[in-house]
Design a protein around this motif. Sequence first.
Motif, mmCIF file in Angstrom:
data_model
loop_
_atom_site.group_PDB
_atom_site.id
_atom_site.type_symbol
_atom_site.label_atom_id
_atom_site.label_comp_id
_atom_site.label_asym_id
_atom_site.label_seq_id
_atom_site.Cartn_x
_atom_site.Cartn_y
_atom_site.Cartn_z
ATOM 1 N N ARG A 58 0.812 -1.215 0.000
ATOM 2 C CA ARG A 58 0.000 0.000 0.000
ATOM 3 C C ARG A 58 0.842 1.260 0.000
ATOM 4 N NH1 ARG A 58 0.414 3.888 3.514
ATOM 5 N NH2 ARG A 58 0.398 2.342 5.205
ATOM 6 N N HIS A 79 1.762 3.092 -3.111
ATOM 7 C CA HIS A 79 0.690 3.630 -3.953
ATOM 8 C C HIS A 79 -0.157 4.671 -3.247
ATOM 9 C CE1 HIS A 79 1.526 0.297 -6.740
ATOM 10 N NE2 HIS A 79 1.623 -0.449 -5.652
ATOM 11 N N VAL A 129 -6.650 0.888 -3.433
ATOM 12 C CA VAL A 129 -5.439 0.558 -4.179
ATOM 13 C C VAL A 129 -5.655 -0.718 -4.985
ATOM 14 C CG1 VAL A 129 -3.036 -0.207 -3.955
ATOM 15 C CG2 VAL A 129 -3.855 1.749 -2.618
#
Length: 352
Positions: free
Chosen positions: A73, A76, A88
């Motif tokens: 995570r 992004h 995401v």
Amino acid sequence: MIVPCDPATTPAVSIVVPTFRRAPLLFEAVRSVLGQTMRDLEVIVVDDDGDDRDTLDVIATLACDGRVRYLERRRHAVRGGGQTTRNVGLAYARGRTILFLDDDDILLPHCLKQRLAVLEADPNLSFVVGQCRPFHDAPAPMGPLWRNWDSDQDDLLLFLANAPPWQTSGPLWRRASLDTIGGWDEDLSAGHDYEFHLRALAAGLRHARIDVVDYGWRRPRADSFSSFEAFKSQHRAGDHVVAFVKGLDHVGRADRLDRARAYAAGRSAVRFAVCCRHHGGSRRTAMAALDAARRWSCLARHEYVEASACIAGWIRIADHIPAMAWLNRRGLVDWKSPSGLTHLKESVLGFR
């Protein structure tokens, strides 16, 4: 940004699995997906940590199946949390349909094939929901359901009554429908699935329910975000009040509040306000729920005045809270219990 993909390699289903330091449960969840009776799928595991060695070891084992993809995570998105990790995963999903699977839930082998067949049989459907059976350590063939369904039930009313007929892993979504309503609300600290499903139903997305158990929801454990201590903390901070207000605003702006739904929402507003105060939240925070209900005419003026006075005069006498007892006697709170739901059902029948 959604990553473009070659239609020739587009799987039928993308399963997005957010996770945070629960490697053994993650292994079981993903293994239940890979054991489906259909193979045309991909699994996107979005790790909200990225530094947990046990999770990385599990991913290394599962990645032997080429249908498993892994995302960190933090590469992004800056903000963490389950709602961000789902977004995401959604951005990188290539499937025509999407399922959000919590990392401690289990899909039964026929789940995806059955849901997909119903969804593809009716192009007007936006999502299909399967029935759920809660479990602790391993799914059992018998036992109570997440919620008993009636063929003519009003799912929007049930969500407004804070008695959701399904949870996060229940629906299989058509991708185009998710693009219409947007992703998960990353500003919420709790109540993400409550607000998300209210938003979908308020938007008029058509759905079907399959009244056959096809997945298992693991009851909260000590390391679960749904644990009782987290639950109390969220109510104290007013996180559930915020989710309720946002959800009710979606329904109100869409003009989907008939008298029965308004009645249910009004009782839920009082309940969220009571829970906030009961677990140590401020009067101002609790009042936000009542103000939203009054704004959408879900509470009569005298009900709003009574509830507001009780919230303001919140005192304890030993283990007794007079304000809570008063609200219960006045029928302004319908608790999420069989008796409470029965009372709610009997009450709204008068509006049909």
